[in-house]
Design a protein around this motif. Structure first.
Motif, PDB file in Angstrom:
ATOM      1  N   ALA A 226       0.835  -1.209   0.000  1.00  0.00           N
ATOM      2  CA  ALA A 226       0.000   0.000   0.000  1.00  0.00           C
ATOM      3  C   ALA A 226       0.864   1.252   0.000  1.00  0.00           C
ATOM      4  CB  ALA A 226      -0.936  -0.012   1.208  1.00  0.00           C
ATOM      5  N   GLU A 227       1.947   1.246   0.794  1.00  0.00           N
ATOM      6  CA  GLU A 227       2.854   2.397   0.828  1.00  0.00           C
ATOM      7  C   GLU A 227       3.530   2.596  -0.522  1.00  0.00           C
ATOM      8  OE1 GLU A 227       3.602   4.622   2.995  1.00  0.00           O
ATOM      9  OE2 GLU A 227       2.649   3.941   4.829  1.00  0.00           O
ATOM     10  N   LEU A 228       4.000   1.500  -1.122  1.00  0.00           N
ATOM     11  CA  LEU A 228       4.635   1.601  -2.433  1.00  0.00           C
ATOM     12  C   LEU A 228       3.655   2.081  -3.483  1.00  0.00           C
ATOM     13  CD1 LEU A 228       6.763  -1.678  -2.392  1.00  0.00           C
ATOM     14  CD2 LEU A 228       7.609   0.661  -2.217  1.00  0.00           C
ATOM     15  N   ARG A 229       2.407   1.641  -3.393  1.00  0.00           N
ATOM     16  CA  ARG A 229       1.394   2.079  -4.345  1.00  0.00           C
ATOM     17  C   ARG A 229       1.149   3.582  -4.202  1.00  0.00           C
ATOM     18  NH1 ARG A 229      -2.318  -1.032  -2.728  1.00  0.00           N
ATOM     19  NH2 ARG A 229      -1.626  -2.822  -3.936  1.00  0.00           N
ATOM     20  N   ARG A 230       1.156   4.058  -2.964  1.00  0.00           N
ATOM     21  CA  ARG A 230       0.963   5.491  -2.734  1.00  0.00           C
ATOM     22  C   ARG A 230       2.080   6.306  -3.377  1.00  0.00           C
ATOM     23  NH1 ARG A 230       3.375   8.780   0.611  1.00  0.00           N
ATOM     24  NH2 ARG A 230       4.355   7.077   1.750  1.00  0.00           N
ATOM     25  N   ILE A 231       3.317   5.837  -3.226  1.00  0.00           N
ATOM     26  CA  ILE A 231       4.445   6.566  -3.807  1.00  0.00           C
ATOM     27  C   ILE A 231       4.393   6.519  -5.330  1.00  0.00           C
ATOM     28  CG2 ILE A 231       6.961   6.561  -4.021  1.00  0.00           C
ATOM     29  CD1 ILE A 231       7.107   5.702  -1.128  1.00  0.00           C
ATOM     30  N   LEU A 232       4.023   5.378  -5.889  1.00  0.00           N
ATOM     31  CA  LEU A 232       3.916   5.279  -7.339  1.00  0.00           C
ATOM     32  C   LEU A 232       2.840   6.205  -7.882  1.00  0.00           C
ATOM     33  CD1 LEU A 232       4.335   1.425  -7.854  1.00  0.00           C
ATOM     34  CD2 LEU A 232       5.971   3.234  -8.386  1.00  0.00           C
ATOM     35  N   VAL A 233       1.751   6.356  -7.135  1.00  0.00           N
ATOM     36  CA  VAL A 233       0.698   7.288  -7.557  1.00  0.00           C
ATOM     37  C   VAL A 233       1.245   8.712  -7.581  1.00  0.00           C
ATOM     38  CG1 VAL A 233      -1.488   8.342  -6.852  1.00  0.00           C
ATOM     39  CG2 VAL A 233      -1.246   5.861  -6.850  1.00  0.00           C
ATOM     40  N   LEU A 234       2.054   9.074  -6.563  1.00  0.00           N
ATOM     41  CA  LEU A 234       2.660  10.405  -6.554  1.00  0.00           C
ATOM     42  C   LEU A 234       3.594  10.591  -7.742  1.00  0.00           C
ATOM     43  CD1 LEU A 234       3.506  10.822  -2.761  1.00  0.00           C
ATOM     44  CD2 LEU A 234       1.660  11.909  -4.034  1.00  0.00           C
ATOM     45  N   LEU A 235       4.342   9.560  -8.077  1.00  0.00           N
ATOM     46  CA  LEU A 235       5.262   9.654  -9.205  1.00  0.00           C
ATOM     47  C   LEU A 235       4.527   9.822 -10.522  1.00  0.00           C
ATOM     48  CD1 LEU A 235       7.910   6.944  -8.272  1.00  0.00           C
ATOM     49  CD2 LEU A 235       8.223   9.406  -8.305  1.00  0.00           C
ATOM     50  N   ARG A 236       3.336   9.211 -10.627  1.00  0.00           N
ATOM     51  CA  ARG A 236       2.563   9.345 -11.864  1.00  0.00           C
ATOM     52  C   ARG A 236       1.799  10.656 -11.919  1.00  0.00           C
ATOM     53  NH1 ARG A 236       0.810   3.671 -10.671  1.00  0.00           N
ATOM     54  NH2 ARG A 236       2.176   2.295 -11.852  1.00  0.00           N
ATOM     55  N   GLY A 237       1.791  11.401 -10.807  1.00  0.00           N
ATOM     56  CA  GLY A 237       1.130  12.698 -10.813  1.00  0.00           C
ATOM     57  C   GLY A 237      -0.361  12.633 -10.569  1.00  0.00           C
ATOM     58  N   ARG A 238      -0.868  11.499 -10.123  1.00  0.00           N
ATOM     59  CA  ARG A 238      -2.283  11.407  -9.837  1.00  0.00           C
ATOM     60  C   ARG A 238      -2.514  11.752  -8.374  1.00  0.00           C
ATOM     61  NH1 ARG A 238      -3.035   6.105 -13.172  1.00  0.00           N
ATOM     62  NH2 ARG A 238      -2.590   5.093 -11.207  1.00  0.00           N
ATOM     63  N   HIS A 239      -3.713  12.269  -8.087  1.00  0.00           N
ATOM     64  CA  HIS A 239      -4.012  12.746  -6.742  1.00  0.00           C
ATOM     65  C   HIS A 239      -5.006  11.856  -6.001  1.00  0.00           C
ATOM     66  CE1 HIS A 239      -1.876  16.423  -7.645  1.00  0.00           C
ATOM     67  NE2 HIS A 239      -2.562  16.491  -8.767  1.00  0.00           N
ATOM     68  N   ALA A 240      -5.780  11.110  -6.708  1.00  0.00           N
ATOM     69  CA  ALA A 240      -6.815  10.315  -6.045  1.00  0.00           C
ATOM     70  C   ALA A 240      -6.454   8.847  -6.138  1.00  0.00           C
ATOM     71  CB  ALA A 240      -8.173  10.547  -6.706  1.00  0.00           C
ATOM     72  N   ALA A 241      -6.364   8.202  -5.019  1.00  0.00           N
ATOM     73  CA  ALA A 241      -6.112   6.769  -4.988  1.00  0.00           C
ATOM     74  C   ALA A 241      -6.444   6.239  -3.611  1.00  0.00           C
ATOM     75  CB  ALA A 241      -4.656   6.484  -5.328  1.00  0.00           C
ATOM     76  N   GLU A 242      -6.804   5.002  -3.542  1.00  0.00           N
ATOM     77  CA  GLU A 242      -7.098   4.368  -2.271  1.00  0.00           C
ATOM     78  C   GLU A 242      -5.783   3.878  -1.691  1.00  0.00           C
ATOM     79  OE1 GLU A 242      -9.944   1.330  -2.845  1.00  0.00           O
ATOM     80  OE2 GLU A 242     -11.510   2.669  -3.548  1.00  0.00           O
TER      81      GLU A 242
END
Length: 373
Positions: A226-242
Motif C-alpha cells: 500500500a505504501e509503495l502504491r501510494r508513492i507510485l501514484v505520486l510519481l505518476r502525478g495522480r491525486h486520487a487513490a485508495e
C-alpha cells in the motif's frame, strides 16, 4: 535544431528582412525629400545636384555599419551642392544624425552632432533645432531599445532561474521519495525476513505459532504494498487513490508490536504530555524510529531496545537505544543513517548516532516542534 531554435531563427531572419526593407524605404524617402527641397524655390532641375543627391541617398544604406563615415559623406554632399549654387534641405544629413544617435554610443554621436549642426547652420542647410531634434529622437529610440532588451534579458534570466529552481525541487522530491522507498523496503523486508525465518524454525514443533507469524508477515507485506502504491501514484502525478495515509506517532504502538513479533524486545517510553505536532515532525519522528529499529534488528543483536519520546515545550526528543554488541549502523551501501540525519536537518533539528558509553548503540534526535511541515 529543436522547434524553439527554429522559431528563433525564423524570427531573426524576418527581423533582418524588415530592417533591410526599412533602410531601403528610408533611403528612397530621404532622396525624394531632398530632391524636392532642392527645387522647391523654383530653381531649374539640373542633373548634377540630382545625381549627387541620389548617390547620397544610396550611401544611406550603409548607415548602420559605417555611421560616422556616412554622416561625413552626407555633409560633404550638402557642401558640394551648396557650392554649386543650389540650396539643399539636409535631409540625408539629418537622417544620419538620427541613425548615429540610435545606433552608436552616446559620446560618439554627441561628438559628431556638434560640428555637423554648426556646419549645417553656417552653410544655411538646416537650423540647429532640426539637427538636435533628429539626434534627440535617435537617442530616445536607443534608450527605449536598450530598456526593452534589458527587460527581455531579465525575463530570460528569471525563466532560467525558475527552471533551475524546478530542477532543484524535482531533485529534492526524488531524494524524499528515495528515502521513503528505503524506509518502507528496509523496514518491511527485514521484518518479513526475520518472521519467515522464525516461522520456519518452529513450523514442525509449533505450527500455530508459525501460522501467526506468517499472518503478521502477510500483514506487513500488504502494508508495504500500500505504501509503495501510494508513492507510485505520486510519481505518476495522480491525486486520487485508495492508499494508506502517511504514518504518524499514533502508529508507533503498531510499529513496535511488529518488531516484538519479529523476536526483538522493544520497550516504548513516553515522557511529557503528548502534543499535537506538525505532520512533517510526526512523519520524520516515525521514520527515524523505524530506521533505528530496523538497523538494531539487522545488525545489533540486541536483547532489549528502548524507544523514548520526550515532549518538551519547543522540541520533540527521540531516542532509540539498544544493548546489542553490533554497530547498529547500516551495512555497506546503506543510506539509513544519512536519511535520518537529512530528515532531522530539514526540520531544523539535529541527530546523533553512535556507540553508547554504557554499551550498545544510540540514536538521538531533537526535532523542533515549530519546524517546517
Amino acid at each position: 535544431m529543436n522547434v524553439a531554435e527554429r522559431i528563433r531563427a525564423v524570427r531573426g531572419l524576418r527581423a533582418a528582412h524588415r530592417a533591410v526593407l526599412f533602410d531601403i524605404v528610408l533611403a528612397v524617402a530621404a532622396t525624394i525629400v531632398e530632391v524636392g527641397l532642392l527645387f522647391n524655390d523654383g530653381t531649374q532641375a539640373a542633373p548634377l545636384p540630382i545625381a549627387v543627391t541620389v548617390l547620397t541617398g544610396a550611401v544611406l544604406l550603409a548607415r548602420r555599419r559605417f555611421g560616422v563615415a556616412v554622416t561625413a559623406v552626407t555633409v560633404a554632399a550638402a557642401a558640394a551642392v551648396t557650392a554649386a549654387g543650389y540650396s539643399p534641405g539636409g535631409a540625408p544629413a539629418v537622417v544620419t544624425l538620427w541613425s548615429l544617435a540610435e545606433t552608436r554610443e552616446r559620446r560618439v554621436s554627441l561628438a559628431v552632432l556638434a560640428p555637423v549642426a554648426v556646419f549645417l547652420e553656417a552653410d544655411s542647410v538646416c537650423s540647429p533645432p532640426v539637427s538636435i531634434g533628429a539626434w534627440m529622437l535617435g537617442a530616445y529610440m536607443q534608450t527605449r531599445r536598450r530598456y526593452v532588451q534589458a527587460v527581455e534579458e531579465r525575463a530570460a534570466t528569471l525563466e532560467r532561474e525558475r527552471e533551475q529552481l524546478d530542477l532543484i525541487a524535482a531533485q529534492r522530491e526524488r531524494e524524499s521519495i528515495a528515502r521513503e522507498l528505503h524506509d518502507i523496503v528496509a523496514h518491511s523486508v527485514t521484518v518479513m525476513l526475520i518472521g519467515v525465518r522464525g516461522a520456519r524454525d518452529v513450523l514442525e514443533s509449533e505450527p500455530q505459532v508459525a501460522a501467526r507469524t506468517l499472518e503478521r508477515v502477510e500483514t506487513s507485506a500488504e502494508q508495504s504494498l500500500a505504501e509503495l502504491r501510494r508513492i507510485l501514484v505520486l510519481l505518476r502525478g495522480r491525486h486520487a487513490a485508495e492508499t494508506r495515509p502517511q504514518p504518524s506517532l499514533a502508529d508507533l504502538d503498531e510499529l513496535v508490536a511488529g518488531y516484538r513479533a519479529a523476536g526483538m524486545p522493544v520497550r516504548l517510553e513516553i515522557a511529557g504530555e503528548p502534543l499535537d505536532l506538525p505532520s512533517g515532525v510526526e512523519l520524520s519522528a516515525y521514520r527515524i524510529i523505524e530506521e533505528a529499529l530496523t538497523n538494531a534488528l539487522k545488525h545489533a543483536g540486541a536483547t532489549l531496545v528502548t524507544v523514548r519520546l520526550s515532549y518538551g515545550g519547543t522540541e520533540l526528543e527521540v531516542r532509540v537505544h539498544d544493548d546489542g554488541t553490533g554497530t547498529g549502523e547500516p551495512g555497506p551501501g546503506g543510506h539509513g543513517l544519512v536519511g535520518m540525519q537529512e530528515r532531522a536537518a530539514v526540520l531544523g533539528g539535529e541527530l546523533e548516532a553512535g556507540r553508547s558509553p554504557g554499551g550498545g548503540f544510540r540514536v538521538a534526535a531533537r526535532l523542533p516542534i515549530g519546524g517546517p511541515v
